[in-house]
Design a protein around this motif. Structure first.
Motif, PDB file in Angstrom:
ATOM      1  N   ILE A  23       0.426  -0.939   0.079  1.00 13.12           N
ATOM      2  CA  ILE A  23      -0.144   0.458  -0.418  1.00 13.12           C
ATOM      3  C   ILE A  23       0.840   1.452  -0.084  1.00 13.12           C
ATOM      4  CG2 ILE A  23      -1.927   0.895   1.587  1.00 13.12           C
ATOM      5  CD1 ILE A  23      -2.509  -1.381   2.309  1.00 13.12           C
ATOM      6  N   GLY A  24       1.351   1.056   0.653  1.00 14.18           N
ATOM      7  CA  GLY A  24       2.736   2.349   0.515  1.00 14.18           C
ATOM      8  C   GLY A  24       4.614   1.845   1.590  1.00 14.18           C
ATOM      9  N   VAL A  25       4.642   2.486   1.004  1.00 10.85           N
ATOM     10  CA  VAL A  25       6.347   2.424   1.960  1.00 10.85           C
ATOM     11  C   VAL A  25       6.823   4.085   2.366  1.00 10.85           C
ATOM     12  CG1 VAL A  25       7.601   2.510  -0.521  1.00 10.85           C
ATOM     13  CG2 VAL A  25       9.224   1.328   1.571  1.00 10.85           C
ATOM     14  N   ALA A  26       7.860   4.309   3.158  1.00 13.83           N
ATOM     15  CA  ALA A  26       9.081   4.497   3.789  1.00 13.83           C
ATOM     16  C   ALA A  26      10.251   4.875   3.840  1.00 13.83           C
ATOM     17  CB  ALA A  26       8.162   5.550   4.914  1.00 13.83           C
ATOM     18  N   LEU A  27      11.020   5.775   4.162  1.00 21.37           N
ATOM     19  CA  LEU A  27      12.393   5.786   4.929  1.00 21.37           C
ATOM     20  C   LEU A  27      12.071   6.864   5.338  1.00 21.37           C
ATOM     21  CD1 LEU A  27      15.407   4.530   4.969  1.00 21.37           C
ATOM     22  CD2 LEU A  27      16.044   6.100   3.372  1.00 21.37           C
ATOM     23  N   VAL A  28      12.544   6.416   7.002  1.00 22.57           N
ATOM     24  CA  VAL A  28      12.093   7.309   7.795  1.00 22.57           C
ATOM     25  C   VAL A  28      13.138   7.468   8.560  1.00 22.57           C
ATOM     26  CG1 VAL A  28      10.647   7.930   9.973  1.00 22.57           C
ATOM     27  CG2 VAL A  28      10.040   6.662   8.097  1.00 22.57           C
ATOM     28  N   ASP A  29      13.698   8.288   9.655  1.00 26.93           N
ATOM     29  CA  ASP A  29      14.482   8.886  10.386  1.00 26.93           C
ATOM     30  C   ASP A  29      13.904   8.552  11.502  1.00 26.93           C
ATOM     31  OD1 ASP A  29      16.819   9.852  11.560  1.00 26.93           O
ATOM     32  OD2 ASP A  29      16.742  11.453  11.085  1.00 26.93           O
ATOM     33  N   TYR A  30      14.379   7.827  12.504  1.00 31.57           N
ATOM     34  CA  TYR A  30      14.000   7.507  13.912  1.00 31.57           C
ATOM     35  C   TYR A  30      14.460   8.620  14.772  1.00 31.57           C
ATOM     36  CZ  TYR A  30      17.395   4.090  15.663  1.00 31.57           C
ATOM     37  OH  TYR A  30      18.297   2.985  16.465  1.00 31.57           O
ATOM     38  N   SER A  31      15.800   9.695  14.674  1.00 31.08           N
ATOM     39  CA  SER A  31      16.021  10.198  15.431  1.00 31.08           C
ATOM     40  C   SER A  31      14.929  11.687  15.133  1.00 31.08           C
ATOM     41  CB  SER A  31      17.272  10.745  15.120  1.00 31.08           C
ATOM     42  OG  SER A  31      17.651  11.127  14.102  1.00 31.08           O
ATOM     43  N   SER A  32      13.977  11.886  14.307  1.00 28.82           N
ATOM     44  CA  SER A  32      13.790  12.847  14.079  1.00 28.82           C
ATOM     45  C   SER A  32      11.774  12.796  14.512  1.00 28.82           C
ATOM     46  CB  SER A  32      13.990  14.283  13.132  1.00 28.82           C
ATOM     47  OG  SER A  32      14.034  12.699  11.663  1.00 28.82           O
ATOM     48  N   GLY A  33      11.639  11.698  13.400  1.00 35.38           N
ATOM     49  CA  GLY A  33      10.657  11.316  13.161  1.00 35.38           C
ATOM     50  C   GLY A  33       9.955  11.326  11.721  1.00 35.38           C
ATOM     51  N   MET A  34      11.157  12.067  10.905  1.00 35.30           N
ATOM     52  CA  MET A  34      10.705  12.627   9.362  1.00 35.30           C
ATOM     53  C   MET A  34      11.099  11.436   8.214  1.00 35.30           C
ATOM     54  SD  MET A  34       9.609  15.535  10.124  1.00 35.30           S
ATOM     55  CE  MET A  34       9.685  16.504   8.762  1.00 35.30           C
ATOM     56  N   ALA A  35       9.875  11.857   7.361  1.00 35.11           N
ATOM     57  CA  ALA A  35      10.627  10.355   6.863  1.00 35.11           C
ATOM     58  C   ALA A  35      11.059  11.268   5.278  1.00 35.11           C
ATOM     59  CB  ALA A  35       9.075  10.494   5.522  1.00 35.11           C
ATOM     60  N   LEU A  36      12.070  10.327   4.723  1.00 37.70           N
ATOM     61  CA  LEU A  36      13.026  11.096   4.145  1.00 37.70           C
ATOM     62  C   LEU A  36      12.360  10.523   3.074  1.00 37.70           C
ATOM     63  CD1 LEU A  36      16.426   9.580   5.708  1.00 37.70           C
ATOM     64  CD2 LEU A  36      15.141  11.998   6.006  1.00 37.70           C
ATOM     65  N   GLY A  37      11.908   9.604   2.571  1.00 35.12           N
ATOM     66  CA  GLY A  37      10.960   9.609   1.348  1.00 35.12           C
ATOM     67  C   GLY A  37      10.102   8.139   1.387  1.00 35.12           C
ATOM     68  N   THR A  38       8.916   8.463   0.644  1.00 35.51           N
ATOM     69  CA  THR A  38       7.308   7.351   0.291  1.00 35.51           C
ATOM     70  C   THR A  38       7.298   7.989  -0.589  1.00 35.51           C
ATOM     71  OG1 THR A  38       5.878   9.963   0.931  1.00 35.51           O
ATOM     72  CG2 THR A  38       6.650   9.624   2.730  1.00 35.51           C
ATOM     73  N   LEU A  39       6.356   6.685  -1.011  1.00 35.69           N
ATOM     74  CA  LEU A  39       5.977   6.352  -1.961  1.00 35.69           C
ATOM     75  C   LEU A  39       4.614   5.484  -1.834  1.00 35.69           C
ATOM     76  CD1 LEU A  39       6.409   6.601  -4.894  1.00 35.69           C
ATOM     77  CD2 LEU A  39       7.556   4.892  -5.311  1.00 35.69           C
ATOM     78  N   GLY A  40       3.679   5.822  -2.170  1.00 38.14           N
ATOM     79  CA  GLY A  40       2.121   4.893  -2.329  1.00 38.14           C
ATOM     80  C   GLY A  40       1.194   5.687  -1.205  1.00 38.14           C
ATOM     81  N   GLY A  41       0.328   4.962  -0.705  1.00 39.73           N
ATOM     82  CA  GLY A  41      -0.007   5.712   0.814  1.00 39.73           C
ATOM     83  C   GLY A  41      -1.447   5.966  -0.378  1.00 39.73           C
ATOM     84  N   GLY A  42      -2.225   7.237   0.457  1.00 39.77           N
ATOM     85  CA  GLY A  42      -3.544   7.056   0.251  1.00 39.77           C
ATOM     86  C   GLY A  42      -4.800   7.865   1.412  1.00 39.77           C
ATOM     87  N   LYS A  43      -5.739   8.323   1.003  1.00 37.23           N
ATOM     88  CA  LYS A  43      -6.590   9.337   1.661  1.00 37.23           C
ATOM     89  C   LYS A  43      -6.662   8.062   2.944  1.00 37.23           C
ATOM     90  CE  LYS A  43     -11.142   6.946  -0.400  1.00 37.23           C
ATOM     91  NZ  LYS A  43     -11.141   6.037   1.109  1.00 37.23           N
ATOM     92  N   ASP A  44      -6.423   6.601   2.948  1.00 31.63           N
ATOM     93  CA  ASP A  44      -6.616   5.697   4.272  1.00 31.63           C
ATOM     94  C   ASP A  44      -5.296   5.271   4.816  1.00 31.63           C
ATOM     95  OD1 ASP A  44      -9.121   5.246   3.482  1.00 31.63           O
ATOM     96  OD2 ASP A  44      -9.005   4.117   1.856  1.00 31.63           O
ATOM     97  N   LEU A  45      -4.169   5.297   3.805  1.00 28.50           N
ATOM     98  CA  LEU A  45      -2.543   5.482   4.553  1.00 28.50           C
ATOM     99  C   LEU A  45      -1.625   6.813   4.613  1.00 28.50           C
ATOM    100  CD1 LEU A  45      -0.895   4.075   6.224  1.00 28.50           C
ATOM    101  CD2 LEU A  45      -0.297   3.113   3.881  1.00 28.50           C
ATOM    102  N   ASP A  46      -1.847   7.647   5.492  1.00 27.04           N
ATOM    103  CA  ASP A  46      -0.478   8.846   5.734  1.00 27.04           C
ATOM    104  C   ASP A  46       0.497   8.941   5.843  1.00 27.04           C
ATOM    105  OD1 ASP A  46      -0.158  11.407   6.113  1.00 27.04           O
ATOM    106  OD2 ASP A  46      -1.308  12.188   6.517  1.00 27.04           O
TER     107      ASP A  46
END
Length: 124
Positions: A19-42
């Motif tokens: 449905i979706g994939v992200a690369l996340v920095d867990y020291s800040s909680g920020m997504a460095l990149g995302t792909l997919g997702g949608g209205k049901d998955l932010d």
């Protein structure tokens, strides 16, 4: 070695039921990149929320004096699998891949195998 964008595209196309994939920095909680997702998955909200999961597990492992690393974390919902895989290697320290799968279409064992491959190819 592949870039973040290429790795995320690879995960979206090679893993059944994504449905979706992200690369996340867990020291800040920020997504460095995302792909997919949608209205049901932010994916931005998911990145921040799953950061808390990773941090909690890291703290627990430290309190238990466990020295081995986390291979992956699985959260099973009624209709979805959420898979969190910390990025290994010096360049990936503090990052994790987050993958959301449609439970009806996904093969969990294959998804874990493919995400491990994507993580191994990633060059941040």
């Amino acid at each position: 070695m592949v870039t973040t964008e290429t790795a995320l595209k690879d995960a979206m196309t090679s893993i059944e039921g994504v449905i979706g994939v992200a690369l996340v920095d867990y020291s800040s909680g920020m997504a460095l990149g995302t792909l997919g997702g949608g209205k049901d998955l932010d994916l931005t909200v998911a990145a921040a929320g799953n950061t808390d999961v990773v941090r909690a597990k890291m703290r627990t492992m430290e309190m238990l004096n466990l020295k081995e690393g986390i291979e992956d974390i699985l959260i099973t919902l009624g209709t979805q699998y959420h898979l969190i895989r910390p990025v290994t290697g010096r360049a990936g320290k503090g990052l994790f891949l987050y993958l959301c799968l449609d439970r009806a279409r996904a093969n969990l064992a294959m998804a874990r195998h493919q995400l491990k491959r994507v993580e191994g190819d990633l060059d941040v």
